[in-house]
Design a protein around this motif. Structure first.
Motif, PDB file in Angstrom:
ATOM      1  N   PHE A 233       7.944   8.739   5.263  1.00  0.00           N
ATOM      2  CA  PHE A 233       8.392   9.550   4.130  1.00  0.00           C
ATOM      3  C   PHE A 233       8.338  11.010   4.534  1.00  0.00           C
ATOM      4  CE2 PHE A 233       6.623   5.780   1.940  1.00  0.00           C
ATOM      5  CZ  PHE A 233       7.739   5.408   1.204  1.00  0.00           C
TER       6      PHE A 233
ATOM      7  N   LYS B 229      -1.565   7.868  11.671  1.00  0.00           N
ATOM      8  CA  LYS B 229      -0.980   8.224  10.378  1.00  0.00           C
ATOM      9  C   LYS B 229      -1.566   9.548   9.871  1.00  0.00           C
ATOM     10  CE  LYS B 229      -0.923   6.478   5.636  1.00  0.00           C
ATOM     11  NZ  LYS B 229      -0.648   5.393   4.724  1.00  0.00           N
TER      12      LYS B 229
ATOM     13  N   THR C 295       4.403  11.229   5.624  1.00  0.00           N
ATOM     14  CA  THR C 295       3.552  10.055   5.440  1.00  0.00           C
ATOM     15  C   THR C 295       4.175   8.829   6.091  1.00  0.00           C
ATOM     16  OG1 THR C 295       2.839  10.926   3.308  1.00  0.00           O
ATOM     17  CG2 THR C 295       2.404   8.597   3.725  1.00  0.00           C
TER      18      THR C 295
ATOM     19  N   GLY D 281       4.524   5.281   5.801  1.00  0.00           N
ATOM     20  CA  GLY D 281       4.322   4.286   4.743  1.00  0.00           C
ATOM     21  C   GLY D 281       4.136   2.895   5.317  1.00  0.00           C
TER      22      GLY D 281
ATOM     23  N   LEU E 173      -5.406  -2.650   0.055  1.00  0.00           N
ATOM     24  CA  LEU E 173      -5.897  -1.655  -0.885  1.00  0.00           C
ATOM     25  C   LEU E 173      -4.745  -0.781  -1.353  1.00  0.00           C
ATOM     26  CD1 LEU E 173      -9.163  -0.505   0.945  1.00  0.00           C
ATOM     27  CD2 LEU E 173      -8.939  -2.113  -0.968  1.00  0.00           C
ATOM     28  N   SER E 174      -5.015  -0.018  -2.404  1.00  0.00           N
ATOM     29  CA  SER E 174      -4.028   0.923  -2.909  1.00  0.00           C
ATOM     30  C   SER E 174      -3.665   1.932  -1.808  1.00  0.00           C
ATOM     31  CB  SER E 174      -4.624   1.635  -4.119  1.00  0.00           C
ATOM     32  OG  SER E 174      -3.750   2.624  -4.556  1.00  0.00           O
ATOM     33  N   GLY E 175      -2.395   2.165  -1.627  1.00  0.00           N
ATOM     34  CA  GLY E 175      -1.942   3.107  -0.608  1.00  0.00           C
ATOM     35  C   GLY E 175      -1.745   2.488   0.760  1.00  0.00           C
ATOM     36  N   SER E 176      -1.975   1.174   0.895  1.00  0.00           N
ATOM     37  CA  SER E 176      -1.861   0.551   2.217  1.00  0.00           C
ATOM     38  C   SER E 176      -0.408   0.268   2.617  1.00  0.00           C
ATOM     39  CB  SER E 176      -2.684  -0.743   2.258  1.00  0.00           C
ATOM     40  OG  SER E 176      -2.262  -1.639   1.256  1.00  0.00           O
ATOM     41  N   GLY E 177       0.516   0.432   1.676  1.00  0.00           N
ATOM     42  CA  GLY E 177       1.925   0.275   2.035  1.00  0.00           C
ATOM     43  C   GLY E 177       2.614  -0.941   1.456  1.00  0.00           C
ATOM     44  N   LYS E 178       1.973  -1.610   0.517  1.00  0.00           N
ATOM     45  CA  LYS E 178       2.526  -2.854  -0.030  1.00  0.00           C
ATOM     46  C   LYS E 178       3.857  -2.630  -0.759  1.00  0.00           C
ATOM     47  CE  LYS E 178      -1.062  -3.568  -2.670  1.00  0.00           C
ATOM     48  NZ  LYS E 178      -1.812  -2.320  -2.422  1.00  0.00           N
ATOM     49  N   SER E 179       3.855  -1.649  -1.658  1.00  0.00           N
ATOM     50  CA  SER E 179       5.081  -1.395  -2.429  1.00  0.00           C
ATOM     51  C   SER E 179       6.202  -0.921  -1.519  1.00  0.00           C
ATOM     52  CB  SER E 179       4.829  -0.352  -3.514  1.00  0.00           C
ATOM     53  OG  SER E 179       3.984  -0.878  -4.497  1.00  0.00           O
ATOM     54  N   THR E 180       5.847  -0.085  -0.559  1.00  0.00           N
ATOM     55  CA  THR E 180       6.851   0.383   0.391  1.00  0.00           C
ATOM     56  C   THR E 180       7.455  -0.818   1.118  1.00  0.00           C
ATOM     57  OG1 THR E 180       5.559   2.399   0.697  1.00  0.00           O
ATOM     58  CG2 THR E 180       7.264   1.936   2.338  1.00  0.00           C
TER      59      THR E 180
END
Ligand SMILES: Nc1ncnc2c1ncn2[C@@H]1O[C@H](COP(=O)(O)OP(=O)(O)O)[C@@H](O)[C@H]1O
Ligand SMILES: [Mg+2]
Length: 393
Positions: free
Chosen positions: A17, A34, A44, A46, A65-72
């Motif tokens: 990103f 990273k 970033t 992702g 965990l939150s921010g680990s890149g799942k949604s990306t």
């Protein structure tokens, strides 16, 4: 359920990103982390060099965990986010090269997405809300109402089509979201923390619903979760993400037994293995020796011990448990062996939680055979194997 064909293959996918991904990619090539890249360039990473395949008909969970890149990651799969590099193959065809029209087609027919929170239109009925995606796609009213009604039936809301969203509970509203995604009858369902906002009971119910839907329709489901219990319950396989990387992929039990690193291990800490694992997951034939008797039946013995044998017929069904003392397998006949078998030997069904098998294994003089409901032999659980498995938690 799965027929072992890869439906989706991700190869060396990166997502940076920021304004200048080329610089970041070069830094990655040179081994920068990273954090270093963020410090120096403000960009970033992702997703970092992800490669994996999803099998047709499986529920593939991406956890981290939150921010680990799942949604990306999940948005890369249908190109809601464009990869910085790498390929994404759907049924062997690279979709990273598709033009807008073809891509839209893929999203309509092949991959539907269900989000954690999505907006139901308050002034539209449940049926209209479910049909909304089809309306945007230009499907005519009659057809879209028919398909929306079918989708509502599938998620148990068939009777609620003429209600309005405010008349539904939160769980029911989330079902409308699921129904909307199902109206396209997509090959792949992408679900990004779709149940995370639901209260525990409804969440549990929805997980069951999803498992049922998947069994009935053999759809492929890619499900994002940060919840281990959920991942283990619904996942055929789990991919664990950490800092943009996929650090481990496997069945829940594979990962539980052999966590790739401390991060993965931390996730699984405190999990009650005896509740989560099924007897069939644990039953072992690995260390067994197999002898053919009279050309008709197989006799399995544990190669390190040879104290007990398990006679299996040509259909893989268990016929008897036999103390091996004094038996010469080179000369023994099936009849003679059957005469030696332990009367009323115990057995464990492969779908029983390991917990339910604990006492039986502990009290048995021989490793307890594990069979499927139809009698097919899966292996045995010895006291040693039970202890080994439990000590991993
Ligand atoms: N549009 C974006 N612009 C910049 N950074 C982003 C964007 N989307 C996500 N990120 C960053 O990418 C990383 C992964 O985010 P995300 O995929 O949302 O993680 P998860 O879903 O696991 O919580 C995070 O560091 C996040 O801040
Ligand atoms: Mg997310």
């Amino acid at each position: 359920m799965t027929d072992n064909t890869d439906i989706l293959s991700i190869r060396n996918v990166f997502k940076v990103f920021g304004e200048d991904p080329d610089t970041a990619m070069k830094m990655l090539d040179n081994g920068a982390t990273k954090d270093e890249i963020f410090e120096k360039t403000g960009q970033t990473v992702g997703v970092f060099d992800a490669s994996f395949s999803v099998k047709k008909g499986e529920i593939f969970v991406i956890m981290g965990l939150s921010g680990s890149g799942k949604s990306t990651m999940v948005r890369l799969l249908n190109r809601l986010i464009e990869p910085t590099s790498g390929t994404i193959e759907l049924n062997g065809k690279d979709i990273t090269v598709l033009g807008d029209a073809d891509l839209l087609d893929v999203r309509r027919k092949e991959m539907s997405m269900v989000f954690q929170s999505f907006a139901l239109m308050p002034h539209m009925t449940v049926l209209e809300n479910a049909a909304f995606g089809l309306e945007i796609s230009g499907v005519d009213t009659k057809e879209r109402n028919k398909r929306a009604q079918e989708a509502l039936d599938q998620v148990g809301l068939g009777e609620h089509g003429s209600s309005y969203p405010h008349q539904l509970s939160g769980g029911m509203q989330q079902r409308v979201g699921l129904a909307r995604a199902l109206t396209n009858d997509p090959t792949i369902l992408l679900m990004d923390e779709a149940f995370s906002a639901l209260d525990p009971l409804i969440r549990y119910e929805m997980q069951g619903e999803l498992i049922r839907l998947q069994k009935e329709q053999e759809r492929t489901i890619i499900f994002i979760s940060h919840d281990l219990d959920e991942a283990i319950r619904i996942g055929d396989r789990i991919a664990i993400m950490e800092g943009g990387r996929v650090v481990q992929i496997g069945t829940p039990e594979e990962i539980m037994r052999n966590p790739a690193d401390d991060y993965v291990e931390t996730f699984f800490k405190g999990v009650d293995v005896s509740k989560l694992l099924k007897a069939g997951d644990v039953a072992s034939q690995e260390s067994s020796a197999k002898v053919l008797i009279n050309g008709t039946m197989n006799l399995f013995t544990q190669s390190d011990k040879h104290q007990f044998g398990y006679l299996i017929d040509g259909d893989d069904k268990l016929q008897g448990v036999i103390p091996m003392e004094g038996i010469d397998t080179t000369t023994a006949s099936v009849d003679a062996l059957m005469g030696q078998q332990i009367d009323g030997h115990g057995l464990i069904y492969s779908d029983a939680p390991l917990k339910d098998a604990l006492k039986q294994v502990a009290q048995s003089d021989y490793p307890v055979p594990v069979v499927e409901r139809n009698g097919t032999f899966r292996g045995v659980i010895s006291k040693d194997l039970m202890l080994q498995t439990l000590s991993h938690s």
